[in-house]
Design an enzyme around this catalytic site. Structure first.
Site, mmCIF file in Angstrom:
data_model
loop_
_atom_site.group_PDB
_atom_site.id
_atom_site.type_symbol
_atom_site.label_atom_id
_atom_site.label_comp_id
_atom_site.label_asym_id
_atom_site.label_seq_id
_atom_site.Cartn_x
_atom_site.Cartn_y
_atom_site.Cartn_z
ATOM 1 N N SER A 6 -11.361 -14.844 40.002
ATOM 2 C CA SER A 6 -11.450 -13.474 39.897
ATOM 3 C C SER A 6 -12.277 -12.800 40.013
ATOM 4 O O SER A 6 -13.644 -13.194 39.569
ATOM 5 C CB SER A 6 -11.373 -13.032 38.298
ATOM 6 O OG SER A 6 -11.067 -11.997 38.110
ATOM 7 N N HIS A 31 -8.318 -13.391 43.300
ATOM 8 C CA HIS A 31 -7.929 -12.573 41.957
ATOM 9 C C HIS A 31 -8.328 -11.206 42.037
ATOM 10 O O HIS A 31 -9.786 -11.584 41.678
ATOM 11 C CB HIS A 31 -7.573 -13.233 40.240
ATOM 12 C CG HIS A 31 -7.156 -12.456 39.570
ATOM 13 N ND1 HIS A 31 -5.606 -12.364 39.397
ATOM 14 C CD2 HIS A 31 -7.413 -12.127 38.677
ATOM 15 C CE1 HIS A 31 -5.377 -12.002 38.251
ATOM 16 N NE2 HIS A 31 -6.283 -11.061 37.911
ATOM 17 N N ASP A 33 -9.069 -7.997 39.803
ATOM 18 C CA ASP A 33 -8.153 -6.931 39.124
ATOM 19 C C ASP A 33 -8.680 -5.442 38.834
ATOM 20 O O ASP A 33 -10.122 -5.232 39.566
ATOM 21 C CB ASP A 33 -9.475 -7.151 37.588
ATOM 22 C CG ASP A 33 -8.774 -8.749 37.091
ATOM 23 O OD1 ASP A 33 -7.748 -9.317 36.856
ATOM 24 O OD2 ASP A 33 -9.756 -10.082 37.450
ATOM 25 N N MET A 35 -8.671 -1.695 37.488
ATOM 26 C CA MET A 35 -8.761 -1.427 35.870
ATOM 27 C C MET A 35 -8.718 0.252 36.022
ATOM 28 O O MET A 35 -10.301 0.519 36.892
ATOM 29 C CB MET A 35 -10.355 -1.796 35.221
ATOM 30 C CG MET A 35 -9.011 -3.408 34.285
ATOM 31 S SD MET A 35 -10.576 -4.182 33.857
ATOM 32 C CE MET A 35 -10.506 -5.657 33.755
ATOM 33 N N HIS A 64 -4.218 -7.826 40.785
ATOM 34 C CA HIS A 64 -3.473 -7.486 39.135
ATOM 35 C C HIS A 64 -3.738 -5.829 38.826
ATOM 36 O O HIS A 64 -4.952 -5.297 38.575
ATOM 37 C CB HIS A 64 -4.149 -8.469 37.933
ATOM 38 C CG HIS A 64 -4.196 -8.349 36.837
ATOM 39 N ND1 HIS A 64 -5.036 -9.487 35.602
ATOM 40 C CD2 HIS A 64 -3.306 -7.512 35.991
ATOM 41 C CE1 HIS A 64 -4.703 -8.813 34.709
ATOM 42 N NE2 HIS A 64 -3.413 -8.390 34.425
ATOM 43 N N MET A 66 -4.491 -2.970 35.700
ATOM 44 C CA MET A 66 -4.393 -2.703 34.800
ATOM 45 C C MET A 66 -4.541 -1.383 35.176
ATOM 46 O O MET A 66 -5.780 -0.647 33.832
ATOM 47 C CB MET A 66 -5.400 -3.416 33.960
ATOM 48 C CG MET A 66 -5.110 -5.154 33.858
ATOM 49 S SD MET A 66 -6.710 -6.000 33.525
ATOM 50 C CE MET A 66 -7.048 -6.203 35.123
ATOM 51 N N MET A 135 -0.977 -13.397 30.054
ATOM 52 C CA MET A 135 -2.922 -12.703 29.678
ATOM 53 C C MET A 135 -2.740 -13.669 28.482
ATOM 54 O O MET A 135 -1.978 -14.049 27.418
ATOM 55 C CB MET A 135 -2.565 -11.314 29.534
ATOM 56 C CG MET A 135 -2.716 -10.749 30.601
ATOM 57 S SD MET A 135 -3.627 -10.528 31.725
ATOM 58 C CE MET A 135 -5.531 -10.673 30.910
ATOM 59 N N PHE A 141 -11.987 -7.550 30.210
ATOM 60 C CA PHE A 141 -13.020 -7.540 30.767
ATOM 61 C C PHE A 141 -12.753 -9.176 30.621
ATOM 62 O O PHE A 141 -12.365 -9.550 30.758
ATOM 63 C CB PHE A 141 -14.550 -7.660 29.711
ATOM 64 C CG PHE A 141 -14.351 -6.486 28.873
ATOM 65 C CD1 PHE A 141 -15.346 -5.638 29.269
ATOM 66 C CD2 PHE A 141 -13.890 -6.037 28.142
ATOM 67 C CE1 PHE A 141 -15.462 -3.920 28.996
ATOM 68 C CE2 PHE A 141 -13.704 -4.992 27.240
ATOM 69 C CZ PHE A 141 -14.113 -3.992 28.370
ATOM 70 N N GLY A 142 -13.754 -9.973 31.643
ATOM 71 C CA GLY A 142 -14.209 -11.424 32.035
ATOM 72 C C GLY A 142 -15.348 -11.666 30.915
ATOM 73 O O GLY A 142 -15.870 -11.271 30.314
ATOM 74 N N GLY A 143 -15.075 -13.321 31.378
ATOM 75 C CA GLY A 143 -15.549 -13.595 29.676
ATOM 76 C C GLY A 143 -15.786 -14.345 28.215
ATOM 77 O O GLY A 143 -16.405 -14.301 27.608
ATOM 78 N N ASP A 173 -4.461 -15.932 32.787
ATOM 79 C CA ASP A 173 -5.060 -15.530 33.202
ATOM 80 C C ASP A 173 -5.925 -15.142 31.760
ATOM 81 O O ASP A 173 -5.364 -14.715 30.867
ATOM 82 C CB ASP A 173 -5.204 -14.056 33.942
ATOM 83 C CG ASP A 173 -6.170 -13.406 34.094
ATOM 84 O OD1 ASP A 173 -7.020 -13.500 34.238
ATOM 85 O OD2 ASP A 173 -6.139 -12.118 34.819
ATOM 86 N N GLY A 174 -7.607 -15.285 31.847
ATOM 87 C CA GLY A 174 -8.693 -15.353 30.879
ATOM 88 C C GLY A 174 -8.907 -16.488 30.255
ATOM 89 O O GLY A 174 -8.111 -17.245 29.368
HETATM 90 C C1 DX5 Z 1 -8.924 -9.927 32.075
HETATM 91 C C2 DX5 Z 1 -9.136 -10.147 33.811
HETATM 92 C C3 DX5 Z 1 -9.121 -11.459 34.162
HETATM 93 C C4 DX5 Z 1 -10.542 -11.737 34.465
HETATM 94 C C5 DX5 Z 1 -11.097 -13.210 34.083
HETATM 95 O O1 DX5 Z 1 -8.829 -8.363 32.441
HETATM 96 O O2 DX5 Z 1 -8.022 -9.792 33.995
HETATM 97 O O3 DX5 Z 1 -8.605 -11.784 35.059
HETATM 98 O O4 DX5 Z 1 -11.348 -11.009 35.051
HETATM 99 O O5 DX5 Z 1 -12.044 -13.832 33.530
HETATM 100 P P1 DX5 Z 1 -12.431 -14.701 32.714
HETATM 101 O O6 DX5 Z 1 -11.821 -16.611 33.809
HETATM 102 O O7 DX5 Z 1 -13.824 -14.673 32.659
HETATM 103 O O8 DX5 Z 1 -11.570 -14.657 31.307
HETATM 104 ZN ZN ZN Z 2 -6.689 -10.379 36.045
#
Ligand code: DX5
Ligand code: ZN
Length: 213
Positions: A6, A31, A33, A35, A64, A66, A135, A141-143, A173-174
C-alpha cells in the site's frame, strides 16, 4: 501468495522512487487507498495523483475505495485501467449494479468487508466477483494492529467461495507482516496488502519476498 504494497505508507515527497522500488522489488500489485474524509476519517489522493501513480507503476493497480459515492469514483478512476477496483459493501445500496459497471469498464470488481461485516452478507454476490477484500484493521490509516478474527472469517469466506465461485480471490488488508503471514497462508488467502511492513523495511524487495510464501 501475491503481495500488494500500500503506497499509503510511502514517502509522498519521493513518490516516484517509492513506486519504482516496490515494482522493481517484485510486488504483484500496487495497492492505492482512496479515502474521501467521509466514509473514513482520513483523506488521501484523487485522480491527479493516482494518474501519476498509474504512469510510474510497472505492476497493475489495485484501487481500494473508502468513499461514500462509489459510482462517482469508479467513473473517475476507470480510465486509468486498474486491474481491480474494490468498494465497501457497507457503503453501497446497489452492489450488483456497481459490480456490473466496473466489469463493463473491463476492470475486475472486488467487494471489501469491514472487520464487523459477515461473509454471508455477500454470499449471493460471490458469483459476480473476482476478489473479496477482508479488512484486518478498521479502514482509514496505515500502521494499525492486525485484527485476528479475520483468519476464521477468511476460512468461512473460502467455504462460500468454493460453493459459488472457486476462482474468486481472497485479499486481506491491514497490519499484515511476517508474523501473521503464515496463518493467512493456512487460511488460503491469495493476496495480502502491506503498507507499513514493506515501507518500514530497509529493503522493500526483501520485505515483499518474505510475504510471498
Ligand atoms: C487502511 C488501508 C490499508 C493500509 C495498510 O485503511 O486500506 O491499505 O494502508 O497499511 P498497513 O499494512 O500499515 O496496515
Ligand atoms: Zn487498502
Amino acid at each position: 501468495m501475491q503481495v500488494a504494497p500500500s503506497i499509503l505508507s510511502a514517502d509522498f515527497g519521493i513518490l516516484n522512487d517509492e513506486i519504482k522500488a516496490i515494482c522493481e522489488g517484485g510486488c504483484d500489485l500496487v495497492h492505492v487507498d482512496v479515502m474521501d474524509g467521509h466514509f473514513v476519517p482520513n483523506l488521501t489522493i484523487g485522480p491527479v495523483v493516482v494518474n501519476a501513480v498509474a504512469k510510474i507503476a510497472t505492476k497493475p493497480l489495485d484501487i481500494h475505495l473508502m468513499v461514500e459515492n462509489n459510482t462517482f469514483f469508479v467513473d473517475l478512476f476507470a480510465p486509468l485501467k486498474p486491474k481491480y477496483i474494490s468498494f465497501h459493501i457497507e457503503e453501497e445500496k446497489h452492489p450488483h449494479r456497481l459490480i456490473q459497471k466496473i466489469r463493463d469498464y473491463g476492470i475486475k470488481p472486488a467487494i471489501v468487508l469491514n472487520p464487523h461485516s459477515r461473509p454471508e452478507d455477500i454470499e449471493y454476490l460471490l458469483e459476480d466477483l473476482d476478489m473479496v477484500l477482508l479488512m484486518s484493521v478498521n479502514p482509514g490509516f496505515g500502521g494499525q494492529k492486525f485484527i485476528e478474527s479475520v483468519v476464521p472469517k477468511a476460512k468461512k469466506l473460502k467455504e462460500l467461495i468454493n460453493k459459488h465461485n472457486p476462482t474468486c480471490l481472497i485479499e486481506v488488508d491491514g497490519g499484515v507482516n511476517d508474523k501473521n503471514i503464515g496463518e493467512l497462508k493456512v487460511a488460503e488467502v491469495d493476496v495480502v496488502v502491506a503498507g507499513s511492513y514493506v515501507y518500514g523495511a530497509d529493503d522493500y524487495g526483501q520485505a515483499i519476498k518474505s510475504l510471498q510464501i
